[in-house]
Design an enzyme around this catalytic site. Structure first.
Site, PDB file in Angstrom:
ATOM      1  N   ASP A 141       0.850  -1.189   0.000  1.00 31.51           N
ATOM      2  CA  ASP A 141       0.000   0.000   0.000  1.00 31.51           C
ATOM      3  C   ASP A 141       0.889   1.245   0.000  1.00 31.51           C
ATOM      4  O   ASP A 141       1.788   1.365   0.829  1.00 31.51           O
ATOM      5  CB  ASP A 141      -0.899  -0.013   1.242  1.00 31.51           C
ATOM      6  CG  ASP A 141      -2.030   1.000   1.119  1.00 31.51           C
ATOM      7  OD1 ASP A 141      -2.318   1.446  -0.004  1.00 31.51           O
ATOM      8  OD2 ASP A 141      -2.626   1.345   2.157  1.00 31.51           O
ATOM      9  N   HIS A 148      -3.796  14.067   1.020  1.00 32.88           N
ATOM     10  CA  HIS A 148      -4.024  13.198   2.181  1.00 32.88           C
ATOM     11  C   HIS A 148      -2.826  13.264   3.131  1.00 32.88           C
ATOM     12  O   HIS A 148      -2.990  13.450   4.337  1.00 32.88           O
ATOM     13  CB  HIS A 148      -4.256  11.758   1.697  1.00 32.88           C
ATOM     14  CG  HIS A 148      -4.314  10.743   2.795  1.00 32.88           C
ATOM     15  ND1 HIS A 148      -5.354  10.679   3.696  1.00 32.88           N
ATOM     16  CD2 HIS A 148      -3.443   9.757   3.147  1.00 32.88           C
ATOM     17  CE1 HIS A 148      -5.132   9.682   4.558  1.00 32.88           C
ATOM     18  NE2 HIS A 148      -3.980   9.112   4.251  1.00 32.88           N
ATOM     19  N   GLU A 213     -10.553   3.855   3.951  1.00 28.03           N
ATOM     20  CA  GLU A 213      -9.694   4.689   3.098  1.00 28.03           C
ATOM     21  C   GLU A 213     -10.040   4.390   1.650  1.00 28.03           C
ATOM     22  O   GLU A 213      -9.999   3.243   1.225  1.00 28.03           O
ATOM     23  CB  GLU A 213      -8.207   4.412   3.364  1.00 28.03           C
ATOM     24  CG  GLU A 213      -7.746   4.898   4.731  1.00 28.03           C
ATOM     25  CD  GLU A 213      -6.236   4.869   4.933  1.00 28.03           C
ATOM     26  OE1 GLU A 213      -5.553   4.062   4.260  1.00 28.03           O
ATOM     27  OE2 GLU A 213      -5.738   5.648   5.758  1.00 28.03           O
ATOM     28  N   GLU A 215      -9.241   4.065  -1.958  1.00 26.59           N
ATOM     29  CA  GLU A 215      -8.007   3.905  -2.729  1.00 26.59           C
ATOM     30  C   GLU A 215      -8.309   3.192  -4.050  1.00 26.59           C
ATOM     31  O   GLU A 215      -9.381   2.645  -4.247  1.00 26.59           O
ATOM     32  CB  GLU A 215      -6.994   3.056  -1.939  1.00 26.59           C
ATOM     33  CG  GLU A 215      -6.728   3.592  -0.535  1.00 26.59           C
ATOM     34  CD  GLU A 215      -5.499   2.982   0.129  1.00 26.59           C
ATOM     35  OE1 GLU A 215      -4.712   2.310  -0.577  1.00 26.59           O
ATOM     36  OE2 GLU A 215      -5.341   3.179   1.342  1.00 26.59           O
ATOM     37  N   ASP A 247      -9.119   0.393   2.279  1.00 29.63           N
ATOM     38  CA  ASP A 247      -8.119  -0.001   3.266  1.00 29.63           C
ATOM     39  C   ASP A 247      -8.658   0.366   4.655  1.00 29.63           C
ATOM     40  O   ASP A 247      -8.380   1.437   5.186  1.00 29.63           O
ATOM     41  CB  ASP A 247      -6.803   0.745   2.958  1.00 29.63           C
ATOM     42  CG  ASP A 247      -5.735   0.472   3.996  1.00 29.63           C
ATOM     43  OD1 ASP A 247      -5.807  -0.558   4.670  1.00 29.63           O
ATOM     44  OD2 ASP A 247      -4.819   1.313   4.125  1.00 29.63           O
ATOM     45  N   ARG A 251      -7.864   3.541  13.658  1.00 25.36           N
ATOM     46  CA  ARG A 251      -7.035   4.730  13.924  1.00 25.36           C
ATOM     47  C   ARG A 251      -6.447   4.761  15.326  1.00 25.36           C
ATOM     48  O   ARG A 251      -5.332   5.252  15.516  1.00 25.36           O
ATOM     49  CB  ARG A 251      -7.853   6.009  13.694  1.00 25.36           C
ATOM     50  CG  ARG A 251      -8.383   6.181  12.285  1.00 25.36           C
ATOM     51  CD  ARG A 251      -7.277   6.226  11.266  1.00 25.36           C
ATOM     52  NE  ARG A 251      -7.804   6.493   9.923  1.00 25.36           N
ATOM     53  CZ  ARG A 251      -7.104   6.333   8.814  1.00 25.36           C
ATOM     54  NH1 ARG A 251      -5.855   5.891   8.873  1.00 25.36           N
ATOM     55  NH2 ARG A 251      -7.637   6.587   7.642  1.00 25.36           N
ATOM     56  N   GLN A 254      -3.634   2.363  15.321  1.00 27.54           N
ATOM     57  CA  GLN A 254      -2.558   2.924  14.478  1.00 27.54           C
ATOM     58  C   GLN A 254      -1.743   3.976  15.234  1.00 27.54           C
ATOM     59  O   GLN A 254      -0.512   3.980  15.190  1.00 27.54           O
ATOM     60  CB  GLN A 254      -3.195   3.541  13.228  1.00 27.54           C
ATOM     61  CG  GLN A 254      -2.203   3.988  12.168  1.00 27.54           C
ATOM     62  CD  GLN A 254      -2.906   4.535  10.909  1.00 27.54           C
ATOM     63  OE1 GLN A 254      -4.130   4.570  10.838  1.00 27.54           O
ATOM     64  NE2 GLN A 254      -2.127   4.959   9.934  1.00 27.54           N
ATOM     65  N   LYS A 267      -4.102  -2.124  10.169  1.00 20.26           N
ATOM     66  CA  LYS A 267      -4.499  -2.257   8.763  1.00 20.26           C
ATOM     67  C   LYS A 267      -4.726  -3.711   8.355  1.00 20.26           C
ATOM     68  O   LYS A 267      -5.440  -3.973   7.394  1.00 20.26           O
ATOM     69  CB  LYS A 267      -3.372  -1.706   7.869  1.00 20.26           C
ATOM     70  CG  LYS A 267      -2.997  -0.269   8.137  1.00 20.26           C
ATOM     71  CD  LYS A 267      -3.994   0.662   7.515  1.00 20.26           C
ATOM     72  CE  LYS A 267      -3.488   2.099   7.554  1.00 20.26           C
ATOM     73  NZ  LYS A 267      -4.340   2.972   6.776  1.00 20.26           N
ATOM     74  N   THR A 271      -8.945  -5.767   4.180  1.00 22.53           N
ATOM     75  CA  THR A 271      -8.905  -4.808   3.078  1.00 22.53           C
ATOM     76  C   THR A 271      -9.923  -5.311   2.057  1.00 22.53           C
ATOM     77  O   THR A 271      -9.900  -6.491   1.710  1.00 22.53           O
ATOM     78  CB  THR A 271      -7.510  -4.775   2.422  1.00 22.53           C
ATOM     79  OG1 THR A 271      -6.534  -4.477   3.422  1.00 22.53           O
ATOM     80  CG2 THR A 271      -7.429  -3.732   1.310  1.00 22.53           C
ATOM     81  N   GLU A 388      -9.638  12.391   8.017  1.00 23.04           N
ATOM     82  CA  GLU A 388      -9.499  13.735   7.438  1.00 23.04           C
ATOM     83  C   GLU A 388     -10.816  14.507   7.483  1.00 23.04           C
ATOM     84  O   GLU A 388     -10.832  15.696   7.797  1.00 23.04           O
ATOM     85  CB  GLU A 388      -9.093  13.630   5.967  1.00 23.04           C
ATOM     86  CG  GLU A 388      -7.634  13.374   5.706  1.00 23.04           C
ATOM     87  CD  GLU A 388      -7.412  13.156   4.220  1.00 23.04           C
ATOM     88  OE1 GLU A 388      -7.199  14.143   3.507  1.00 23.04           O
ATOM     89  OE2 GLU A 388      -7.483  12.000   3.775  1.00 23.04           O
TER      90      GLU A 388
END
Ligand code: CA
Length: 441
Positions: A141, A148, A213, A215, A247, A251, A254, A267, A271, A388
């Site tokens: 990834d 971002h 996420e 992607e 993904d 958080r 993380q 993560k 996925t 975000e």
């Protein structure tokens, strides 16, 4: 890079009526690959092509002698259970011949006899079970949206959001391939170490800040030998096609685990990918120049620069993320649009990502998946994840029924869509990439 040819002609129509609907993702100009079986059957998996609301079962068409010359070499292996054993290994000439032949047998110029044979091998998508299209030996990834990276960096390092390597290296990490699941698979909220109370020891609890996420993924076609880098000029010859990627990210996990070696368990629990793979040839009309670097930014090093990549390395692919909560489903409220972004806003192209990945001699293998990283634009409504959008949960999102979200809650479904459109060409789409959150057990 693929040329635009008769298979991209916007006037081309199919005798499969649904493929001519203006809003279909799978008109005859697209022809994405998938791996499928009939739902609730014990049939073997096999390779299909999306057309309108149907999947063309390729292997019986081969058995009926509808393929010849080079197109034959793909059709003959269409009874395989994944694309990487067979289709993805073929070179561009063979891929192109196959696409041309599939386009012919589905086009409205086809005679009645042919329509009868092909028609017997069309399975409604609604009656099919779609599987992971490739075995996926390795998954990488990247982190290629500068918008971002700047937003996320700003939350943690307001004075210095972008690290010094960002404009020189397509940043990436090795992801987990075994937990890649196909669209529709339910996602169990993971448990992990949380240390949001920095005064206390960490605790092992269900993830509190679960995120998505948005992607785009790309599959490696032909690989390279160990010790032999792939020159940027040849990078796209090693890319088979694209899919959508979610993904999923924990958080809180993380934030506690990511230093010094990057994401790990935040993560690797899941996925999600969309099941249809849109080929590089189908995307030929939607190629755009590389992202225009603002004045003062360095130019990439030579092994990441080529004239073709500068001119056509980008892809104009529109992306949308929707959410539907459990309450919204109960109240029959349609999924709510959270954001819109575009792949052309990535700082690095997929050719640069692939060339960089192999630049140390690392051997890429057929069926490997790479993803771009969260794709955000420069406006607030184009942010590709909740971290975000809600600025770490500080600015919750209002949903149409009065609910609010900082991060995902149990029962929430995240739905991603992607499509390309350009004046003079037929719009093509990627289908959907969806997943619903189940409570932690
Ligand atoms: Ca990511």
């Amino acid at each position: 890079m693929y040329e635009i040819n008769q298979t991209h002609d916007q006037n081309l129509k199919s005798w499969v009526e649904q493929a001519n609907a203006p809003d279909t993702d799978f008109p005859i100009q697209n022809l994405p690959f998938c791996v499928f079986s009939r739902a609730c059957s014990y049939e073997d998996l096999r390779i299909g092509i999306g057309i309108g609301d149907f999947i063309l079962d390729v292997y019986p068409c081969y058995e009926a002698c509808l393929f010849d010359d080079e197109s034959f070499t793909i059709a003959v292996v269409a009874n395989d259970y994944c694309l990487d054993h067979s289709v993805m290994r073929k070179n561009a000439k063979v891929q192109s011949a196959f696409r041309r032949r599939v386009s012919e047998i589905l086009s409205e110029d086809t005679d009645e006899e042919m329509r009868k044979i092909v028609g017997r091998n069309l399975i409604p998508i609604a009656e099919a079970e779609l599987w992971r299209p490739a075995h996926i030996g390795d998954y990488t990834d990247f982190y290629c949206s500068i918008f971002h990276a700047t937003n996320v960096g700003a939350m943690f390092r307001p004075d210095n959001p972008l690290l010094p390597n960002y404009k020189w290296i397509p940043i990436g990490y090795h992801g987990r391939a075994s937990s890649i699941v196909v669209s529709g698979t339910e996602i169990m909220r993971p448990k992990g170490q949380n240390r949001s109370d920095t005064e206390q020891s960490p605790v092992y609890i269900p993830c509190k800040n679960l995120d998505y996420e948005m992607e785009v993924g790309f599959f490696v076609g032909c690989g390279n030998d160990l010790g032999e880098p792939i020159p940027i000029e040849k990078a796209e010859e090693h890319i088979f096609g694209l899919c959508l990627v979610n993904d999923w990210s924990a958080r809180d996990v993380q934030a506690w685990e990511y230093q010094p070696l990057g994401p790990f368990l935040a993560k690797s629990f899941a996925t999600t990918i969309s099941p249809f793979v849109v080929t590089m040839e189908a995307l030929a009309p939607f190629r755009v120049p590389v992202f225009e670097r603002p004045e003062g930014d360095p130019q990439p090093l030579g092994y990441l620069t080529s004239e073709e990549n500068q001119k056509f390395g980008g892809i104009d692919l529109n992306l949308e993320v929707y959410i539907q909560t459990e309450k919204m489903r109960d109240e029959n409220i349609e999924p709510h649009l959270l954001s819109r972004s575009n792949m052309k806003d990535l700082y690095w192209t997929i050719g640069q990502m692939l060339a960089h990945h192999a630049s140390n001699g690392c051997n890429l293998q057929t069926g490997d998946l790479m993803a771009t990283g969260t794709i955000s634009g420069d406006s607030k409504d184009s942010r590709g994840c909740l971290l975000e959008m809600t600025w770490r949960g500080k600015e919750p999102i209002q949903l149409p029924n009065g609910e609010t979200r900082r991060f995902l809650e149990d029962g929430d479904e995240v739905i991603m869509k992607g499509f390309c459109e350009r004046e003079g060409f037929r719009r093509i789409g990627f289908g959907t990439c969806r997943g619903r959150i189940l409570p932690s057990d």
